[in-house]
Structures are given as C-alpha cells and as structure tokens.
Motif scaffolding. Structure first.
Motif, mmCIF file in Angstrom:
data_model
loop_
_atom_site.group_PDB
_atom_site.id
_atom_site.type_symbol
_atom_site.label_atom_id
_atom_site.label_comp_id
_atom_site.label_asym_id
_atom_site.label_seq_id
_atom_site.Cartn_x
_atom_site.Cartn_y
_atom_site.Cartn_z
ATOM 1 N N ILE A 41 67.073 7.847 24.554
ATOM 2 C CA ILE A 41 67.459 6.667 25.332
ATOM 3 C C ILE A 41 66.830 5.408 24.724
ATOM 4 O O ILE A 41 67.468 4.353 24.628
ATOM 5 C CB ILE A 41 67.047 6.840 26.815
ATOM 6 C CG1 ILE A 41 67.841 7.986 27.438
ATOM 7 C CG2 ILE A 41 67.266 5.565 27.598
ATOM 8 C CD1 ILE A 41 69.342 7.787 27.434
ATOM 9 N N ALA A 44 68.847 4.477 21.902
ATOM 10 C CA ALA A 44 70.092 3.823 22.314
ATOM 11 C C ALA A 44 69.834 2.366 22.668
ATOM 12 O O ALA A 44 70.606 1.477 22.292
ATOM 13 C CB ALA A 44 70.705 4.563 23.498
ATOM 14 N N GLY A 47 69.569 0.503 19.632
ATOM 15 C CA GLY A 47 70.897 0.295 19.052
ATOM 16 C C GLY A 47 71.612 -0.901 19.665
ATOM 17 O O GLY A 47 72.294 -1.652 18.967
ATOM 18 N N THR A 48 71.413 -1.087 20.986
ATOM 19 C CA THR A 48 72.092 -2.217 21.628
ATOM 20 C C THR A 48 71.399 -3.533 21.298
ATOM 21 O O THR A 48 71.977 -4.602 21.450
ATOM 22 C CB THR A 48 72.109 -2.062 23.162
ATOM 23 O OG1 THR A 48 70.754 -2.105 23.629
ATOM 24 C CG2 THR A 48 72.748 -0.759 23.583
ATOM 25 N N ALA B 97 73.395 8.324 25.329
ATOM 26 C CA ALA B 97 73.104 7.365 24.260
ATOM 27 C C ALA B 97 74.398 6.796 23.683
ATOM 28 O O ALA B 97 74.553 5.572 23.568
ATOM 29 C CB ALA B 97 72.268 8.037 23.165
ATOM 30 N N PHE B 98 75.345 7.670 23.362
ATOM 31 C CA PHE B 98 76.594 7.170 22.799
ATOM 32 C C PHE B 98 77.313 6.310 23.826
ATOM 33 O O PHE B 98 77.864 5.247 23.503
ATOM 34 C CB PHE B 98 77.481 8.326 22.333
ATOM 35 C CG PHE B 98 78.796 7.882 21.774
ATOM 36 C CD1 PHE B 98 78.857 7.264 20.532
ATOM 37 C CD2 PHE B 98 79.964 8.045 22.493
ATOM 38 C CE1 PHE B 98 80.063 6.819 20.018
ATOM 39 C CE2 PHE B 98 81.186 7.610 21.987
ATOM 40 C CZ PHE B 98 81.232 6.995 20.748
ATOM 41 N N THR B 100 75.979 4.498 26.206
ATOM 42 C CA THR B 100 75.298 3.204 26.270
ATOM 43 C C THR B 100 75.758 2.296 25.131
ATOM 44 O O THR B 100 76.118 1.126 25.346
ATOM 45 C CB THR B 100 73.772 3.424 26.155
ATOM 46 O OG1 THR B 100 73.357 4.287 27.198
ATOM 47 C CG2 THR B 100 73.012 2.115 26.239
ATOM 48 N N LEU B 101 75.741 2.857 23.921
ATOM 49 C CA LEU B 101 76.112 2.055 22.752
ATOM 50 C C LEU B 101 77.568 1.595 22.856
ATOM 51 O O LEU B 101 77.894 0.442 22.593
ATOM 52 C CB LEU B 101 75.906 2.872 21.466
ATOM 53 C CG LEU B 101 74.449 3.152 21.127
ATOM 54 C CD1 LEU B 101 74.353 4.170 19.992
ATOM 55 C CD2 LEU B 101 73.747 1.862 20.713
ATOM 56 N N TRP B 102 78.420 2.497 23.283
ATOM 57 C CA TRP B 102 79.852 2.201 23.362
ATOM 58 C C TRP B 102 80.111 1.073 24.369
ATOM 59 O O TRP B 102 80.745 0.060 24.072
ATOM 60 C CB TRP B 102 80.597 3.485 23.753
ATOM 61 C CG TRP B 102 82.084 3.382 23.737
ATOM 62 C CD1 TRP B 102 82.832 2.373 23.166
ATOM 63 C CD2 TRP B 102 83.018 4.285 24.311
ATOM 64 N NE1 TRP B 102 84.161 2.621 23.332
ATOM 65 C CE2 TRP B 102 84.309 3.794 24.036
ATOM 66 C CE3 TRP B 102 82.890 5.481 25.024
ATOM 67 C CZ2 TRP B 102 85.472 4.449 24.454
ATOM 68 C CZ3 TRP B 102 84.046 6.135 25.429
ATOM 69 C CH2 TRP B 102 85.317 5.626 25.153
#
Lengths: 205, 112
Positions: A41, A44, A47-48, B97-98, B100-102
């Motif tokens: 998490i 993630a 990543g954002t 995670a994916f 969230t990113l998406w």
C-alpha cells in the motif's frame, strides 16, 4: 522423522516437535504477508505521488545510484550471511560459534546498510528534500524509512537471538526462532529489490 | 564408527554441500539480475521508453529467485499452504495497489 521439511534448521534433532514448529512458521508467514500488504500500500501511495514534486527536489536530486548500489550489496550480503548461519545451525548445531559468527556477519552488513542509508537521509535534509516539502518526498521518506525501520528492528531481533544462543545454546526452540527470523530477514531483502528498482532506478531512468 | 553411521554422515555431508550450492546459485543469480538492473539505467544502453518494463521484469525475476531459494517456496505439498497464502496476498495487493494507481491516475487525467 520427515525428510521433506525444507526450512533450514528444522529437520534435524527434532523429536515430535516438528508439527508445532511448522505451524509457527506458517503463522509467521501470515504476519509476513500482512506486512507485505502494508509495504504494497505504501508502494501504491508512492506511485500516486511520484510526479507530485511541487517544484521541490525530485528523483534526480535524491537518487545517488552509487550509494543505492552499495546498500543493495550490503543487504544482499547480510541476507546471504544469514543463510550461512541457518545452514551452520542445521548441520553443525554442536558448534554454536559457527552460527554466531555468520549471524555477526549478517548483523555487521545490515548495520553498514543502515549507516549508508542514514548518510543518504542526512544528504536529503541538507538539500531541502524533507518529507514536508512535497507529496513525492513524503511518500519517499515513508517507504524507504519504513524499510529502514524494519531493518533496525531486525538488528535488535538478531541481538536478542545472539543472547539466547549464548545462554541456552542451539535448542529446538531457539532453532525454530532463528528460522523465523531468517524468513523475516530474506523478506526484507525482497522488499528492498522493489525499492531499488521501482523507486531509485525507475526514478532516474 | 559403524558402516551405517558412516553412510548417514556421508549422506548428511552430501546434503549440506547441495544446499550450500543451491544458496550460492541464489546469490549468483541475484547479483547478475541486480547488475543488469543497475546497468540498464547507468549505461544508458536501454532506450528510455523501455527502461521501466525492463526494470519491472528484472525485479520480478529477482523476487522469484529470492522466494524460491532463500524463502524455500516451492510446489511440494508441505510448502503449498505458504504458496497459497502468498498468492492470495498478491491477489489482494493487486486489487488494492493496482486499483489505487488506476483510480488516482484516472482522476489526475480528468483534472488536467
């Protein structure tokens, strides 16, 4: 006695305690996987935030690839040293100094990793790359710092195991604990692979 | 020392040797993959647009090497529960995670 068991240190010298040890290892895997979710998490979130530098220092400024390469080598060396400690424990349980020696190698290597990482952190603060500067830097400090704290925790754990081996010797209980510590240690190396690839290398690629 | 004891000791030494060789293989593979990752960025041999996929594949390969060799995850019956736990966690992470990113990348694109 089962010959199938592949966790080092667990399939020698056990008399009926195997099943219990297996259950404990499985329980420890459950902890590791919950920790993996935490790391995932935070990855993630990073990543954002990766483009959210708000005009402050970005990946190019904070990444020192030579330092990251040294840290990678030190952590891999530590992980490998721990493997050798596990094998010494499994095959030469009578010679506790062999196990302790490799544990010391693993601990020294990890301590050097933390020192190099702290030098990087110090450098970041001197160039104004502090967590409150931007979303990118908050996420970077959270992710790299979380991993660093895990390594520091692992060092304390290793010190505790060293003390226990000195006091009690390599008994079944101690072997089972060292085995679980080994899982934790190798797991941290896996997380570091993600960090050096996705945070540092991908940041400057 | 009886013959039986000697045979047992030989088998144990052989097993130790094999296990050390296996760990050493893990170390060598990890070093090769790590050097490839750093090399792909530091030498500039890999085109810019390819850098991220190359890094992701190398990282994934190294993670699999670590799981197989250092963390003893394999397909034998005894280890399958650990593997299932791992795969389920990866599934959860994939969603969280994916996702969230998406979602956030989509939101950002709409804000532009």
């Amino acid at each position: 006695m089962s010959e199938e068991n592949v966790h080092p240190g667990m399939n020698l010298g056990y008399h009926g305690g195997e099943h219990e040890a297996e259950v404990k290892v499985f329980g420890f895997w459950a902890f590791l996987m919950s920790d993996l979710v935490t790391f995932g998490i935070v990855f993630a979130v990073f990543g954002t935030m990766v483009t959210a530098t708000a005009g402050g220092p970005g990946p190019e400024e904070v990444t020192n690839l030579h330092s990251v390469a040294i840290q990678t080598a030190l952590l891999l060396g530590s992980s490998f040293g721990f493997s050798w400690a596990s094998l010494s424990m499994k095959y030469h349980p009578g010679q506790r100094w062999r196990t302790l020696g490799w544990l010391a190698v693993a601990a020294t290597s990890a301590l050097c990793f933390l020192i190099v990482e702290l030098i990087d952190f110090h450098h970041w603060t001197t160039i104004g790359a502090v967590p409150q500067r931007s979303g990118y830097l908050s996420a970077l400090w959270a992710l790299v710092g979380l991993h660093g704290l895990h390594v520091a925790g692992g060092l304390l754990w290793m010190a505790a195991m060293t003390g226990q081996i000195l006091v009690f010797g390599l008994t079944d209980d101690i072997k089972s604990r060292v085995t679980r510590m080994g899982l934790y240690w190798h797991f941290l190396d896996v997380v570091w692979v993600g960090i050096f690839s996705m945070v540092f290398l991908a940041g400057v690629a | 020392m009886s013959l039986k004891e000697r045979l047992l000791l030989d088998a144990k030494n052989q097993e130790e040797k094999e296990e050390r060789r296996f760990y050493t293989l893990g170390l060598v593979l990890s070093i090769v993959l790590t050097v490839a990752s750093f090399g792909s960025v530091m030498t500039g041999l890999v085109p810019h647009s390819w850098a991220f996929p190359v890094l992701a594949i190398l990282a994934l390969a190294q993670i699999i090497v670590h799981l197989r060799i250092f963390l003893h995850i394999d397909l034998t019956r005894q280890k399958r529960e650990d593997l299932q736990l791992l795969l389920f966690t990866v599934l959860l992470l994939g969603i969280m995670a994916f996702g969230t990113l998406w979602i956030l990348a989509d939101l950002q694109a709409r804000m532009m």
